[in-house]
Design a protein around this motif. Structure first.
Motif, PDB file in Angstrom:
ATOM      1  N   ILE A   1       4.515  -2.106 -32.580  1.00 24.26           N
ATOM      2  CA  ILE A   1       3.529  -2.758 -31.707  1.00 24.26           C
ATOM      3  C   ILE A   1       2.154  -2.153 -31.935  1.00 24.26           C
ATOM      4  CG2 ILE A   1       2.791  -2.955 -29.295  1.00 24.26           C
ATOM      5  CD1 ILE A   1       5.749  -3.340 -28.563  1.00 24.26           C
ATOM      6  N   ASP A   2       2.093  -0.824 -31.997  1.00 25.32           N
ATOM      7  CA  ASP A   2       0.826  -0.128 -32.214  1.00 25.32           C
ATOM      8  C   ASP A   2       0.202  -0.560 -33.543  1.00 25.32           C
ATOM      9  OD1 ASP A   2      -1.239   1.720 -31.719  1.00 25.32           O
ATOM     10  OD2 ASP A   2      -0.184   3.302 -32.812  1.00 25.32           O
ATOM     11  N   GLU A   3       1.019  -0.637 -34.580  1.00 27.33           N
ATOM     12  CA  GLU A   3       0.531  -1.054 -35.901  1.00 27.33           C
ATOM     13  C   GLU A   3       0.062  -2.502 -35.874  1.00 27.33           C
ATOM     14  OE1 GLU A   3       2.118  -1.282 -40.540  1.00 27.33           O
ATOM     15  OE2 GLU A   3       3.375  -0.420 -38.955  1.00 27.33           O
ATOM     16  N   ARG A   4       0.839  -3.358 -35.235  1.00 25.01           N
ATOM     17  CA  ARG A   4       0.490  -4.783 -35.152  1.00 25.01           C
ATOM     18  C   ARG A   4      -0.854  -4.979 -34.472  1.00 25.01           C
ATOM     19  NH1 ARG A   4       1.747 -10.060 -36.925  1.00 25.01           N
ATOM     20  NH2 ARG A   4       1.093 -11.511 -35.302  1.00 25.01           N
ATOM     21  N   LEU A   5      -1.131  -4.166 -33.452  1.00 23.30           N
ATOM     22  CA  LEU A   5      -2.376  -4.289 -32.688  1.00 23.30           C
ATOM     23  C   LEU A   5      -3.561  -3.589 -33.348  1.00 23.30           C
ATOM     24  CD1 LEU A   5      -0.904  -3.679 -29.116  1.00 23.30           C
ATOM     25  CD2 LEU A   5      -1.662  -5.872 -30.058  1.00 23.30           C
TER      26      LEU A   5
END
Length: 233
Positions: free
Chosen positions: A123-127
């Motif tokens: 999620i952190d990477e996607r954002l």
């Protein structure tokens, strides 16, 4: 406050409690008493006393009889890990799933306790590794470091002062909807035009240029906004 335990982890209740203690002092210096925890967590005094005792036994808090509850280094680390989960989930729900910022808190309260570390980092990477959530609260880094802007409550600004919104309290969803309707959002410029202490309200100039509009705001609502002051002169 649920009490079930997961293998290798503290209880959901412990995570919630240390998170509340940390958040109380993140933007203000609020002494965290048993009464404060009772109000924020919505449970009775006996349950709070037992929870504080357990957290103390686990080395997560310090507490003197009739005194405030403070986090130890271990308690702070747990609070920051929990807040990282909560705030990344809130950000994902808004950015990727179309939730409004007034809808995400309760959803994140549930999801923060069950998502895996692997999913969280995806999620952190996607954002794109965001540093703040939809309300402006800083998202702790994986190592626990936090970058918090030098912001003050809008309610302390004097007439003529201006700043840009850095944080908006998410305690009251209805207030968030009111701010949305009046274009009060993160990074928006706000200038205090007049204050009326006798009425508990202020006149603000919201925005810049030809599109800026005046808005009457109560002191209660103004206290939910944190701004980074503009340099004068």
């Amino acid at each position: 406050m649920a009490e079930e335990h997961r293998p290798g982890r503290v209880s959901v209740a412990a995570e919630d409690c240390v998170k509340v203690i940390y958040a109380a002092q993140e933007w203000d210096n609020v002494p965290v008493t048993a009464s404060y925890l009772k109000t924020r967590l919505g449970v009775g005094a006996p349950a709070i006393s037992e929870m504080v005792r357990r957290l103390h036994d686990q080395g997560l808090v310090t507490h003197q009889r009739y005194g405030p509850v403070d986090l130890t280094d271990a308690g702070k680390a747990l609070a920051l890990r929990t807040l990282r989960r909560h705030r990344l989930v809130e950000t994902y729900l808004v950015a990727e799933l179309g939730y409004r910022w007034d809808e995400v808190h309760d959803e994140a309260e549930q999801l923060e306790h069950v998502i895996s570390d692997r999913l969280l980092e995806r999620i952190d990477e996607r954002l794109g590794h965001p540093v703040r959530d939809p309300h402006g609260d800083p998202i702790p880094a994986p190592d626990g470091t936090v970058e918090r802007p030098d912001a003050v409550r809008l309610s302390v600004l004097a007439p003529g002062d201006a700043g840009r919104v850095a944080r908006i309290s998410d305690d009251e969803p209805e207030l968030l909807r009111y701010f949305t309707a009046n274009d009060i959002r993160l990074d928006q410029r706000i200038q205090v035009l007049r204050r009326r202490a006798y009425a508990g309200s202020s006149t603000l100039l919201v925005g810049t240029g030809p599109g800026a509009e005046e808005l009457e705001l109560t002191d209660v609502a103004a206290s939910a906004l944190w701004v980074v002051r503009e340099e004068q002169g």
